[in-house]
Design an enzyme around this catalytic site. Sequence first.
Site, PDB file in Angstrom:
ATOM      1  N   GLY A  81      -6.748  -2.500   3.752  1.00 46.59           N
ATOM      2  CA  GLY A  81      -7.407  -2.636   2.687  1.00 46.59           C
ATOM      3  C   GLY A  81      -6.646  -3.373   1.536  1.00 46.59           C
ATOM      4  O   GLY A  81      -5.479  -3.019   1.554  1.00 46.59           O
ATOM      5  N   GLU A  82      -7.156  -4.162   0.787  1.00 39.71           N
ATOM      6  CA  GLU A  82      -6.642  -4.825  -0.293  1.00 39.71           C
ATOM      7  C   GLU A  82      -7.493  -4.809  -1.565  1.00 39.71           C
ATOM      8  O   GLU A  82      -8.463  -5.538  -1.401  1.00 39.71           O
ATOM      9  CB  GLU A  82      -5.999  -6.316   0.031  1.00 39.71           C
ATOM     10  CG  GLU A  82      -5.433  -6.473  -1.302  1.00 39.71           C
ATOM     11  CD  GLU A  82      -4.684  -8.063  -1.051  1.00 39.71           C
ATOM     12  OE1 GLU A  82      -4.982  -8.525  -0.211  1.00 39.71           O
ATOM     13  OE2 GLU A  82      -3.764  -8.296  -2.050  1.00 39.71           O
ATOM     14  N   GLY A  83      -7.239  -3.538  -2.290  1.00 43.49           N
ATOM     15  CA  GLY A  83      -8.054  -3.453  -3.365  1.00 43.49           C
ATOM     16  C   GLY A  83      -7.671  -4.008  -4.640  1.00 43.49           C
ATOM     17  O   GLY A  83      -6.448  -4.733  -4.701  1.00 43.49           O
ATOM     18  N   ALA A  84      -8.158  -3.452  -5.911  1.00 48.06           N
ATOM     19  CA  ALA A  84      -7.600  -4.228  -6.976  1.00 48.06           C
ATOM     20  C   ALA A  84      -6.148  -3.294  -7.432  1.00 48.06           C
ATOM     21  O   ALA A  84      -5.578  -3.843  -8.098  1.00 48.06           O
ATOM     22  CB  ALA A  84      -8.291  -3.541  -8.279  1.00 48.06           C
ATOM     23  N   TYR A  85      -6.078  -2.334  -6.689  1.00 47.42           N
ATOM     24  CA  TYR A  85      -4.979  -1.526  -7.068  1.00 47.42           C
ATOM     25  C   TYR A  85      -3.715  -1.414  -6.072  1.00 47.42           C
ATOM     26  O   TYR A  85      -2.637  -0.947  -6.443  1.00 47.42           O
ATOM     27  CB  TYR A  85      -5.371  -0.096  -7.261  1.00 47.42           C
ATOM     28  CG  TYR A  85      -6.697  -0.030  -7.948  1.00 47.42           C
ATOM     29  CD1 TYR A  85      -6.619  -0.566  -9.297  1.00 47.42           C
ATOM     30  CD2 TYR A  85      -7.794   0.768  -7.455  1.00 47.42           C
ATOM     31  CE1 TYR A  85      -8.075  -0.323 -10.026  1.00 47.42           C
ATOM     32  CE2 TYR A  85      -8.851   0.699  -8.299  1.00 47.42           C
ATOM     33  CZ  TYR A  85      -9.126   0.061  -9.554  1.00 47.42           C
ATOM     34  OH  TYR A  85     -10.423   0.236 -10.252  1.00 47.42           O
ATOM     35  N   LYS A 121      -2.104  -2.661  -1.853  1.00 42.82           N
ATOM     36  CA  LYS A 121      -2.390  -2.735  -0.457  1.00 42.82           C
ATOM     37  C   LYS A 121      -2.382  -1.441   0.127  1.00 42.82           C
ATOM     38  O   LYS A 121      -1.509  -0.689  -0.126  1.00 42.82           O
ATOM     39  CB  LYS A 121      -1.661  -3.721   0.109  1.00 42.82           C
ATOM     40  CG  LYS A 121      -1.800  -5.224  -0.163  1.00 42.82           C
ATOM     41  CD  LYS A 121      -0.914  -6.047   0.711  1.00 42.82           C
ATOM     42  CE  LYS A 121      -1.489  -7.799   0.271  1.00 42.82           C
ATOM     43  NZ  LYS A 121      -0.752  -8.709   1.149  1.00 42.82           N
ATOM     44  N   VAL A 122      -3.258  -1.263   1.321  1.00 44.09           N
ATOM     45  CA  VAL A 122      -3.287  -0.029   2.166  1.00 44.09           C
ATOM     46  C   VAL A 122      -2.968  -0.731   3.633  1.00 44.09           C
ATOM     47  O   VAL A 122      -3.438  -1.357   4.255  1.00 44.09           O
ATOM     48  CB  VAL A 122      -4.539   0.632   2.032  1.00 44.09           C
ATOM     49  CG1 VAL A 122      -4.362   1.810   2.849  1.00 44.09           C
ATOM     50  CG2 VAL A 122      -4.736   0.915   0.615  1.00 44.09           C
ATOM     51  N   LYS A 152      -0.345   3.544   1.177  1.00 45.56           N
ATOM     52  CA  LYS A 152      -0.771   2.671  -0.163  1.00 45.56           C
ATOM     53  C   LYS A 152       0.357   2.421  -0.920  1.00 45.56           C
ATOM     54  O   LYS A 152       1.130   3.382  -1.554  1.00 45.56           O
ATOM     55  CB  LYS A 152      -1.803   3.695  -0.983  1.00 45.56           C
ATOM     56  CG  LYS A 152      -2.527   2.881  -2.143  1.00 45.56           C
ATOM     57  CD  LYS A 152      -3.722   3.657  -2.589  1.00 45.56           C
ATOM     58  CE  LYS A 152      -4.159   3.015  -3.556  1.00 45.56           C
ATOM     59  NZ  LYS A 152      -5.518   3.432  -4.035  1.00 45.56           N
ATOM     60  N   ASP A 163     -14.259   6.547  -9.874  1.00 43.87           N
ATOM     61  CA  ASP A 163     -14.512   5.291  -9.384  1.00 43.87           C
ATOM     62  C   ASP A 163     -14.969   5.781  -7.858  1.00 43.87           C
ATOM     63  O   ASP A 163     -14.580   5.317  -6.614  1.00 43.87           O
ATOM     64  CB  ASP A 163     -13.171   4.515  -8.934  1.00 43.87           C
ATOM     65  CG  ASP A 163     -13.716   3.106  -8.364  1.00 43.87           C
ATOM     66  OD1 ASP A 163     -14.766   2.573  -8.592  1.00 43.87           O
ATOM     67  OD2 ASP A 163     -12.610   2.435  -7.834  1.00 43.87           O
TER      68      ASP A 163
HETATM   69  P1  ADP Z   1      -8.077   0.523  -3.788  1.00 39.97           P
HETATM   70  O1  ADP Z   1      -7.258   1.174  -4.724  1.00 39.97           O
HETATM   71  O2  ADP Z   1      -7.467  -0.655  -3.247  1.00 39.97           O
HETATM   72  O3  ADP Z   1      -9.429   0.686  -3.679  1.00 39.97           O
HETATM   73  P2  ADP Z   1      -8.132   2.797  -1.524  1.00 39.97           P
HETATM   74  O4  ADP Z   1      -7.319   4.024  -1.667  1.00 39.97           O
HETATM   75  O5  ADP Z   1      -9.408   2.920  -1.841  1.00 39.97           O
HETATM   76  O6  ADP Z   1      -7.584   1.738  -2.400  1.00 39.97           O
HETATM   77  O7  ADP Z   1      -7.837   2.119  -0.101  1.00 39.97           O
HETATM   78  C1  ADP Z   1      -8.455   0.701   0.000  1.00 39.97           C
HETATM   79  C2  ADP Z   1      -9.432   0.724   1.253  1.00 39.97           C
HETATM   80  O8  ADP Z   1      -8.523   1.248   2.622  1.00 39.97           O
HETATM   81  C3  ADP Z   1     -10.380   1.837   1.439  1.00 39.97           C
HETATM   82  O9  ADP Z   1     -11.579   1.477   0.682  1.00 39.97           O
HETATM   83  C4  ADP Z   1     -10.331   2.273   2.838  1.00 39.97           C
HETATM   84  O10 ADP Z   1     -11.357   1.542   3.693  1.00 39.97           O
HETATM   85  C5  ADP Z   1      -9.139   2.134   3.341  1.00 39.97           C
HETATM   86  N1  ADP Z   1      -8.243   3.472   3.217  1.00 39.97           N
HETATM   87  C6  ADP Z   1      -7.583   3.964   2.190  1.00 39.97           C
HETATM   88  N2  ADP Z   1      -7.238   5.241   2.405  1.00 39.97           N
HETATM   89  C7  ADP Z   1      -7.395   5.141   3.773  1.00 39.97           C
HETATM   90  C8  ADP Z   1      -7.087   6.349   4.709  1.00 39.97           C
HETATM   91  N3  ADP Z   1      -6.218   7.407   4.323  1.00 39.97           N
HETATM   92  N4  ADP Z   1      -7.246   6.202   6.013  1.00 39.97           N
HETATM   93  C9  ADP Z   1      -7.990   5.074   6.325  1.00 39.97           C
HETATM   94  N5  ADP Z   1      -8.470   4.166   5.643  1.00 39.97           N
HETATM   95  C10 ADP Z   1      -7.972   4.222   4.196  1.00 39.97           C
HETATM   96 MG    MG Z   2     -10.668   2.059  -3.409  1.00 41.11          MG
END
Ligand code: ADP
Ligand code: MG
Length: 324
Positions: free
Chosen positions: A17-21, A23-24, A40, A142
């Site tokens: 995942g790569e959101g606004a906040y 990378k995951v 994260k 959110d």
């Molecule tokens: P952001 O702040 O970038 O939105 P998130 O914590 O929501 O960060 O993580 C981004 C994305 O990564 C999530 O929408 C999800 O699809 C995936 N993700 C986040 N946490 C987990 C986790 N614990 N296990 C599996 N996937 C995750």
């Molecule tokens: Mg998120």
Amino acid sequence: MDKESVAQQYEPVAEIGEGAYGKVYKARDLKNEGRFVALKRVRVQTEEEGMPLSTIREVAVLRQLEAFEHPNVVRLFDVCTVSRSDRETKLTLVFEHVDQDLTTYLEKAPDPGVPPETIKDMMYQLLQGLDFLHSHRVVHRDLKPQNILVTSGGQIKLADFGLARIYSFQMALTSVVVTLWYRAPEVLLQSSYATPVDLWSVGCIFAEMFRRRPLFRGNSDVDQLGKILDVVGVPSVEDWPQEVALPQSAFSPRPPQPIGELVPDMEELGKSLLLQFLAFNPSRRISAFAALTHPYFQSVDSDTKSVYAQPIGSNKPTLEERAA
Ligand code: ADP
Ligand code: MG
């Protein structure tokens, strides 16, 4: 923990995942039988004394919540400070890895969609997780399908909450567009940010699980508000927040749309609950706690209720006791 020891313990497998906040990454935890974790990375502004107090507080609250091991909240295994310069510190939050988020789950659901009884069960779990956060004065802010994780066994786990202050710094560094589709009207009007904002999002998600497409798909604050008002109608002046830039009179009057047109497949009790989530005035919106006792959930499997519905803090220490 320094950068080397984080790299030694966690072996990245994929970016998920790569959101606004930040990378995951999916990674293996080599010190724990190679179990999968989600790492994260978030950047935090460094001040003279190191990490800002607000960040330290937010992380402390996350850790305190974790002590309860609520079944509908994602596990937080560890928090590492990986690197630091004069300007920024990199935090790595280590979560349990969950197979998919609700967006993926809904996309993958075979026709004709998720069975109504499964939706009910997931909604119940979602509300239990949220009631837990709210009872500890944490507002998610959110809530959306991407921030709700679904295990292979159908368990719901809330993710991506509790870092609002860290996020506001990170936001300034990215150009990623944050979705407005689940935002409560009072947020769009920049009026208030209390627990009811999350129940609005729950309403949007509830409808989406039946519709298999988002309820309100706006592309700007004003457009989003307009799409909401097209459905719920323009409320009375009394229900419009005071002292906001956009007055009620800026919107042409329109009547509420019959709820049955939005979610034709939903049972009547579900529709009555949905209307209570989508109350324009946050003080009239149902709370997570009250929603759990709504007759719509009467038929929820007693297993689900007994497994998940433990009165908060019943046999576990309270936050205050933990902090002492
Ligand atoms: P952001 O702040 O970038 O939105 P998130 O914590 O929501 O960060 O993580 C981004 C994305 O990564 C999530 O929408 C999800 O699809 C995936 N993700 C986040 N946490 C987990 C986790 N614990 N296990 C599996 N996937 C995750
Ligand atoms: Mg998120």
